[in-house]
Design a protein around this motif. Sequence first.
Motif, PDB file in Angstrom:
ATOM      1  N   TRP A   1       5.136  31.454 -30.859  1.00  0.00           N
ATOM      2  CA  TRP A   1       4.192  32.532 -31.173  1.00  0.00           C
ATOM      3  C   TRP A   1       2.790  31.977 -31.396  1.00  0.00           C
ATOM      4  O   TRP A   1       1.806  32.489 -30.845  1.00  0.00           O
ATOM      5  CB  TRP A   1       4.662  33.274 -32.421  1.00  0.00           C
ATOM      6  N   PHE A   2       2.671  30.923 -32.193  1.00  0.00           N
ATOM      7  CA  PHE A   2       1.366  30.363 -32.518  1.00  0.00           C
ATOM      8  C   PHE A   2       0.721  29.740 -31.278  1.00  0.00           C
ATOM      9  O   PHE A   2      -0.482  29.870 -31.044  1.00  0.00           O
ATOM     10  CB  PHE A   2       1.521  29.334 -33.631  1.00  0.00           C
ATOM     11  N   THR A   3       1.538  29.091 -30.452  1.00  0.00           N
ATOM     12  CA  THR A   3       1.025  28.528 -29.204  1.00  0.00           C
ATOM     13  C   THR A   3       0.526  29.634 -28.284  1.00  0.00           C
ATOM     14  O   THR A   3      -0.561  29.537 -27.691  1.00  0.00           O
ATOM     15  CB  THR A   3       2.125  27.719 -28.501  1.00  0.00           C
ATOM     16  N   SER A   4       1.307  30.700 -28.162  1.00  0.00           N
ATOM     17  CA  SER A   4       0.930  31.818 -27.285  1.00  0.00           C
ATOM     18  C   SER A   4      -0.322  32.526 -27.784  1.00  0.00           C
ATOM     19  O   SER A   4      -1.124  33.026 -26.985  1.00  0.00           O
ATOM     20  CB  SER A   4       2.086  32.811 -27.190  1.00  0.00           C
ATOM     21  N   LEU A   5      -0.507  32.553 -29.096  1.00  0.00           N
ATOM     22  CA  LEU A   5      -1.656  33.241 -29.685  1.00  0.00           C
ATOM     23  C   LEU A   5      -2.954  32.465 -29.490  1.00  0.00           C
ATOM     24  O   LEU A   5      -4.018  33.063 -29.290  1.00  0.00           O
ATOM     25  CB  LEU A   5      -1.406  33.459 -31.184  1.00  0.00           C
ATOM     26  N   MET A   6      -2.887  31.138 -29.529  1.00  0.00           N
ATOM     27  CA  MET A   6      -4.102  30.333 -29.597  1.00  0.00           C
ATOM     28  C   MET A   6      -4.561  29.765 -28.252  1.00  0.00           C
ATOM     29  O   MET A   6      -5.699  29.332 -28.128  1.00  0.00           O
ATOM     30  CB  MET A   6      -3.906  29.171 -30.584  1.00  0.00           C
ATOM     31  N   HIS A   7      -3.705  29.740 -27.246  1.00  0.00           N
ATOM     32  CA  HIS A   7      -4.035  29.077 -25.986  1.00  0.00           C
ATOM     33  C   HIS A   7      -4.406  30.065 -24.887  1.00  0.00           C
ATOM     34  O   HIS A   7      -3.969  31.216 -24.891  1.00  0.00           O
ATOM     35  CB  HIS A   7      -2.862  28.212 -25.507  1.00  0.00           C
ATOM     36  N   LYS A   8      -5.154  29.560 -23.932  1.00  0.00           N
ATOM     37  CA  LYS A   8      -5.524  30.338 -22.750  1.00  0.00           C
ATOM     38  C   LYS A   8      -4.507  30.046 -21.651  1.00  0.00           C
ATOM     39  O   LYS A   8      -4.325  28.894 -21.254  1.00  0.00           O
ATOM     40  CB  LYS A   8      -6.928  29.945 -22.291  1.00  0.00           C
TER      41      LYS A   8
END
Length: 390
Positions: free
Chosen positions: A345-352
Motif C-alpha cells: 500500500w505504501f509503495t503504491s501510494l508514494m511511487h509513480k
Amino acid sequence: MRTQVAIIGAGPAGLLLGQLLHKHGIANVIIERQSADYVLGRIRAGVLEQVTVDLMEELGIGQRMRQEGLVHDGVELMFKGARHRIDFPSLTGGKTVMVYGQTEVTRDLMAAREAAGLQTVYEVGDSVRLEGFDGGNPVVRYRRGGQEHVLECDFIAGCDGYHGVSRASVPKGAIREFEKVYPFGWLGLADVPPVSEELIYANTERGFALCSMRSPTRSRYYVQVPLEEKVEDWSDDAFWNELRLRLDPEARERLVTGPSIEKSIAPLRSFVAEPMRFGRLFLAGDAAHIVPPTGAKGLNLAASDVKYLSDALVEHYGERSAAGLDHYSERVLRRVWKAERFSWWFTSLMHKFPGEGEIAQKLQEAELDYLVSSKAASTAMAENYVGLPL
C-alpha cells in the motif's frame, strides 16, 4: 557433531534466533556460507520497530543501541511540494521507532554470540545440503577446509535469505510462492549529514524520493528510477540534481552534498512462500518473504519470525508440546501478510507507476491529503509503521 537446532544463515535472523535459544538453554550451531566480514559489510535498512528493540533489550545487548540509536517519534510525508508530519506517540499510545543500522544490529549479535562461546561456522560456500528434515533425523552437510562435515540436529531453521539453500531444499510442489515485482528500483547514495531529523517520504510528479539516515552524520538518500537504469549512468551530480527536484524548498536549502561512498540500485519486490514449515525445517526472514523497503519491515519481520520460532522451540523442549511448532507457519504468516499489505500500500501510494497517466498522480495526492487530515487514516498508518503487536 550434534546440536539441538541447526541455524542456516548468520544474518540478523539467524543470530537473533541463536541468542534467543541460548537464553533458554537450547544448543544451536549457525552455518554461514560467507565470511563474518562479508556479513558485516552488507548495508541494509535500520528502522527498528518496538518489537525488535524489545528483543535486543531482552537479550541484554541493547546498550550500544540505546547510546547510538535515534528514537524517531514520526515521519514526514511530502506531496504537492509540502511536508506533513505523522506523529507516532500521539496516534499509537506512545510507540516510536528506533533508527539503528542493520549492520550495527548484526555486530551486536555477533559480539554477544562470541562472548557466550557459541559456535558459528563461516565460509562454507555453496556446499550446504539439508537432509532428513521430512523425517525425525535432520542432517546438515557442508564442506569447510577441504573436509566434509556432518551436523546432526533435531530441527533446522532456515534463516539464509531469499537466495539461500533452505527454501530451495523443499521438494517442488510442497511450497507455494506469491510474488510481485515492481517496475522501478531505488537509486541510493550515502554518507552526508541528514537533511532532516526524521525520515521524509516524498511523492512527486517526477517519482518517489526518500531522505533517510543511519546516524546524526550519515544519511541514506534514494530516488525512484526505472528498472533498466544502470548505476554507472548516474554521476553524483546527476543524483543530487534529481533529488533536489523531488524535495520541498526547505529540504533543498538544507541538503548537504558530497561524493558517494556507496551507490546502487535496489529492485523492489513483494514475495511470500507458504507454508513456512516443512517437517523439521522452519523458514524465517527473507528465506520466506521479501517486502519493498518503503515500509521498513524486512528486518522487523525477521525478528518477529524468530521470536515465534524460539517460543515454539522453548515450548517443545520445556513442555514437550508440539503446539507452537505445529502452528508456527499459520501464526507467522498472519503477521507477514499484514506487513506485506502495508508495504504494498505504501509503495503504491508514494511511487509513480509507468503508463498510469496524470490521473494516478491526482488520486495519490487526494489519498495523501485524506491520510494527513484524517486522524483515523493517520492512526492506521502509524500503527502499521511502528509495528503491529505479536
